[in-house]
Scaffold this active site. Sequence first.
Site, PDB file in Angstrom:
ATOM      1  CG  PHE A   1     -13.352  23.912  17.803  1.00  0.00           C
ATOM      2  CD1 PHE A   1     -14.257  23.206  18.575  1.00  0.00           C
ATOM      3  CD2 PHE A   1     -13.840  24.851  16.897  1.00  0.00           C
ATOM      4  CE1 PHE A   1     -15.627  23.434  18.444  1.00  0.00           C
ATOM      5  CE2 PHE A   1     -15.209  25.079  16.749  1.00  0.00           C
ATOM      6  CZ  PHE A   1     -16.099  24.375  17.530  1.00  0.00           C
ATOM      7  CD  GLU A   2     -10.600  22.446  10.955  1.00  0.00           C
ATOM      8  OE1 GLU A   2     -10.750  21.235  10.702  1.00  0.00           O
ATOM      9  OE2 GLU A   2      -9.885  23.184  10.273  1.00  0.00           O
TER      10      GLU A   2
END
Length: 453
Positions: free
Chosen positions: A340-341
Amino acid sequence: MAGSQRYLRYILFAFLALVVIFFISASSGVGPGQGYTQKASDLLKGQGSLYQGSGSNTVPAGQGQNDNKLDAKPPAAAKPTIEAEKPAVLAASSTLAAAAATSSAHDTTSPNPKQSSSSTAPLAHKAPGPRMNATFVTLARNSDVWEISRSIRQVEDRFNHAYNYDWVFLNDAEFDETFISVTTALTSGRTRYGKIDSAHWGFPDFIDQEKAAKVREDMHERKIIYGDSVSYRHMCRYESGFFFRHELMLEYEWYWRVEPSIELFCDVSYDPFKFMAENKKKYSFVLSLYEYEATIPTLWDSTKSFMKEHPEHIAEGNSMQFLSDDGGETYNHCHFWSNFEVGNLDWLRSKAYIDFFEHLDKDGGFFYERWGDAPVHSIAAGLMLKKEEIHFFNDIAYYHVPFTHCPTGEKLRLENKCHCNPKDNFDWNGYSCTKRYFEMNKIPLPEGYEKEQ
Ligand SMILES: Nc1nc2c(ncn2[C@@H]2O[C@H](COP(=O)(O)OP(=O)(O)O)[C@@H](O)[C@H]2O)c(=O)[nH]1
Ligand SMILES: [Mg+2]
């Protein structure tokens, strides 16, 4: 006498048979296509609740609402006050509920929303205001299609149906028709598919193939996860140094990375890209943890020689305290989990970041060890950004096997319709580094965190 009794019996049987036939035909006429036959008593129950005007919640969805004779009072009539009280962020689901209720009152089959089949967009509530120059980005193989479909559905349901951001898919091979048609159908924004340049996915010529092969063999014997995989190493190197330079990505300023089989547990009822821009954030995370040491034995050595070579790239007020417990001498293995970014692409394309990536790449650890893109991005963000430029999205509830980020704070979870179990939250577990992030930034730990440990 015996003869007339027999006649009476025949007449009685005939009458009973007529009654049975009447009931069978009445009940089978209620729910064509419902897959089961309702009993007369069920029918009466359904009638009663509708006539009493007690609202559609007394009748299970799609059941008992189909016979026109029962439509004395449409179920929708009992609902408006509840919907009117809902906050703006619930408007999308209210619209859905209203559409379903209206159609169920008039249709003779189960209520299908009246919309074109391929997009969620026509029913969706559109968030007002301008959009950011942003895209979702996913690296995937054709074989990931069903796993990424699950992720897309969740991202769309929880956020993007209201924002319709683009989605860029990248692959080292050509995407096939199934991948393209399925993912296009699931997304509300524009989808774009890119093939990765072979110069960005493969061994650089300075890598000693024999040495790299021996490492893989050794890691295989030591049962290090993905230790013997060549493609995993190409993937990690690509995510570390190239995805943001793909020609499709050059158009954008912000990205949100999505991997297959993730889950989003809460509504995201604001624009995280806008949040990042308005609050001068460049990088963000939801989960942090300690890296598996055997995959990165010399990553910190390489980092230290970079710091010496390029002191101009090291930010004042950086997050060294998150990465090291002894002022930079050794790495404590803390990193943000990069599956996740939400981040800024211009930062990744900056001279500072590219110099860092090239320095690491030359040292060969993507192949002579098994450096992951998570510690690479994290060390870069930790050293080259000010600590205030890294954001923790407590309100984005997330799962990637095997860890869950479930927001601390019941109020937040209820407001955002979260469906994660707070007991699964990893943040305050001893293997998480998130507490360090709070301490470094002198942010008080969220209320109630002790109870959710
Ligand atoms: N095109 C392509 N994508 C890959 C390959 N290997 C991994 N990926 C993608 O890279 C990301 C990370 O891989 P994943 O298997 O989830 O690794 P993990 O999360 O570290 O277990 C996912 O989005 C995968 O779909 C590959 O060989 N080719
Ligand atoms: Mg993954």
